[in-house]
Design an enzyme around this catalytic site. Structure first.
Site, PDB file in Angstrom:
ATOM      1  N   CYS A  44      35.673  41.255  43.918  1.00  0.00           N
ATOM      2  CA  CYS A  44      35.857  41.397  42.476  1.00  0.00           C
ATOM      3  C   CYS A  44      34.509  41.207  41.788  1.00  0.00           C
ATOM      4  CB  CYS A  44      36.827  40.351  41.934  1.00  0.00           C
ATOM      5  SG  CYS A  44      38.408  40.320  42.746  1.00  0.00           S
ATOM      6  N   HIS A  96      32.490  42.522  38.547  1.00  0.00           N
ATOM      7  CA  HIS A  96      32.784  41.616  37.440  1.00  0.00           C
ATOM      8  C   HIS A  96      32.026  40.295  37.519  1.00  0.00           C
ATOM      9  CE1 HIS A  96      35.927  44.029  35.581  1.00  0.00           C
ATOM     10  NE2 HIS A  96      36.426  44.275  36.775  1.00  0.00           N
ATOM     11  N   ARG A 135      46.784  45.726  36.414  1.00  0.00           N
ATOM     12  CA  ARG A 135      45.321  45.800  36.424  1.00  0.00           C
ATOM     13  C   ARG A 135      44.756  45.211  37.718  1.00  0.00           C
ATOM     14  NH1 ARG A 135      41.960  49.143  35.400  1.00  0.00           N
ATOM     15  NH2 ARG A 135      41.474  48.651  37.544  1.00  0.00           N
ATOM     16  N   CYS A 179      42.719  47.078  40.640  1.00  0.00           N
ATOM     17  CA  CYS A 179      41.381  46.668  41.072  1.00  0.00           C
ATOM     18  C   CYS A 179      41.347  46.552  42.591  1.00  0.00           C
ATOM     19  CB  CYS A 179      40.989  45.334  40.446  1.00  0.00           C
ATOM     20  SG  CYS A 179      40.203  45.511  38.833  1.00  0.00           S
TER      21      CYS A 179
END
Lengths: 104, 286
Positions: free
Chosen positions: B195, B199, B243, B247
């Site tokens: 992730c 991010h 979401r 992802c």
């Protein structure tokens, strides 16, 4: 029966700003579903707006309008407390009328 | 007719919420601004932001809020149970502010649950929804918006403009945060992604989409309040779980089962990071 609209109506100076959010699939008739079958056209085709008992808009819409559309209007000469009545009708004969009052 | 209203339509701007977007550049900023602007946002991002601002005032998410409210308040399950019996952490039936205080530990089930998971749990328990059915289609598509998605939207909207305050008191809440933090940084899959690859730093983006740095509160809140959100592409409501699942898919990870523990942990990490920020959702996304 169609879902209710959300109407916002507010005076800005001498003009009433009216915004309406409609709940509608607005199918164009050009899309195919997962099985490959055409999804039949289903769209709002007539809209009327009355403010204070007077018709201010009478309009026709078609498939170029998005799903769950938003419309905005500015109306001169309306005043606080006037009733706004919005009505739509789609090509399958489904219809919906909602009301709101113009806020200060 | 004495008092004739000179009802003049100044502009019947029929703003079809997004079909109009091609016709919008009418009031564009003067061209020189483009070349100047040292702190310039990428032109296209700025354009999209303007577009989003316009739409935020009339977010179609409200339509789903209304549907969710109706289910929450009026729908009855077997034996006449209603969602008024559902405890979202602040007491049975309390909705105001509950959304921004999850994920939290729920003693009745002995689990940390995020909002979506808790709401589905309640809808199964009180309203007689079948978990298998919900799992068959957990997310909205153009054919159908599942009921729980509307309820989630309603519950989320009841926390609008409140501060995010996910609790970190119970040992399991702290554990969920820690696990989430670990998953966030865990690199795997054919792309060796985590992730954090997208991010974990400032200023990243995928195509024109800015990616928030989920390690910072002011950025984490952007991701947090985006979902549940109305996606203009397709025109339907999507949730935080969606979401997260998406992802995972984008990282080429196996997609998690709906309402899995790992997603709750990731949501705990994101929400706790965003603690103290003001929630302004439900969102609207292109």
């Amino acid at each position: 029966m169609a879902d209710p609209m959300k109407i916002r109506a507010q005076m800005k100076g001498d003009t009433a700003e009216i915004r309406v959010l409609m709940s509608h699939a607005m199918e164009t008739g050009q899309r195919k579903d997962n099985a490959g079958a055409t999804v039949p056209a289903h769209f709002i085709q007539a809209i009327t707006v009355d403010v204070g008992g007077k018709r201010v808009i009478q309009g026709q819409t078609s498939t170029s309008v998005s799903r769950n559309p938003v419309f905005g209007f500015k109306v001169k000469g309306a005043k606080v407390g006037d009733k706004v009545v919005i009505h739509w009708e789609d090509n399958k004969g489904d219809k919906r009328t909602d009301e709101a009052v113009i806020a200060a | 007719m004495k008092q004739r209203l000179s009802t003049l339509m100044v502009a019947a701007v029929m703003t079809a919420s997004f079909a109009a977007h091609a016709q919008q550049p009418a009031k564009k900023a003067p061209p020189p601004a483009k070349a100047a602007a040292p702190a310039k946002k990428e032109g296209i991002t700025a354009e999209f932001e303007k577009f989003r601002e316009v739409l935020e005032e009339d977010n179609p998410a409200e339509l789903f809020e209304a549907k969710g409210e109706d289910i929450w308040k009026n729908k009855k399950g077997p034996g006449g149970a209603t969602m008024a019996q559902c405890d979202l952490g602040l007491g049975a039936g309390v909705v105001k502010g509950a959304y921004v205080q999850m994920p939290r530990w729920f003693a009745d089930v002995g689990q940390v649950m995020d909002a979506e998971r808790r709401i589905v749990h309640c809808m199964v328990k009180y309203l007689g929804y079948k978990e298998e059915d919900i799992r068959k289609q957990p997310f909205s598509n153009d054919q159908r918006t599942p009921d729980h998605v509307s309820v989630i939207t309603y519950v989320a909207a009841q926390s609008r403009n409140l501060k995010i305050a996910a609790p970190q008191k119970h040992a399991k809440e702290i554990e969920a945060y820690r696990i989430g933090k670990e998953i966030f940084a865990y690199r795997a899959g054919p792309y060796d992604f985590s992730c954090a690859t997208c991010h974990g730093d400032d200023g990243k983006r995928i195509r024109t989409q800015d990616l928030p740095n989920l390690r910072k509160p002011a950025e984490a809140v952007k991701a947090y309040q985006g979902w549940p959100g109305y996606r203009m592409t397709g025109g339907f409501m999507l949730t935080q779980q969606w979401r997260m699942n998406d992802c995972f898919r984008q990282q080429r990870f196996p997609e998690p089962t709906y309402l899995s523990d790992s997603i709750t942990a990731l949501l705990a990490y994101m929400t706790v990071t965003a603690n103290g920020q003001v929630y302004k959702g439900p969102g609207i996304k292109r």
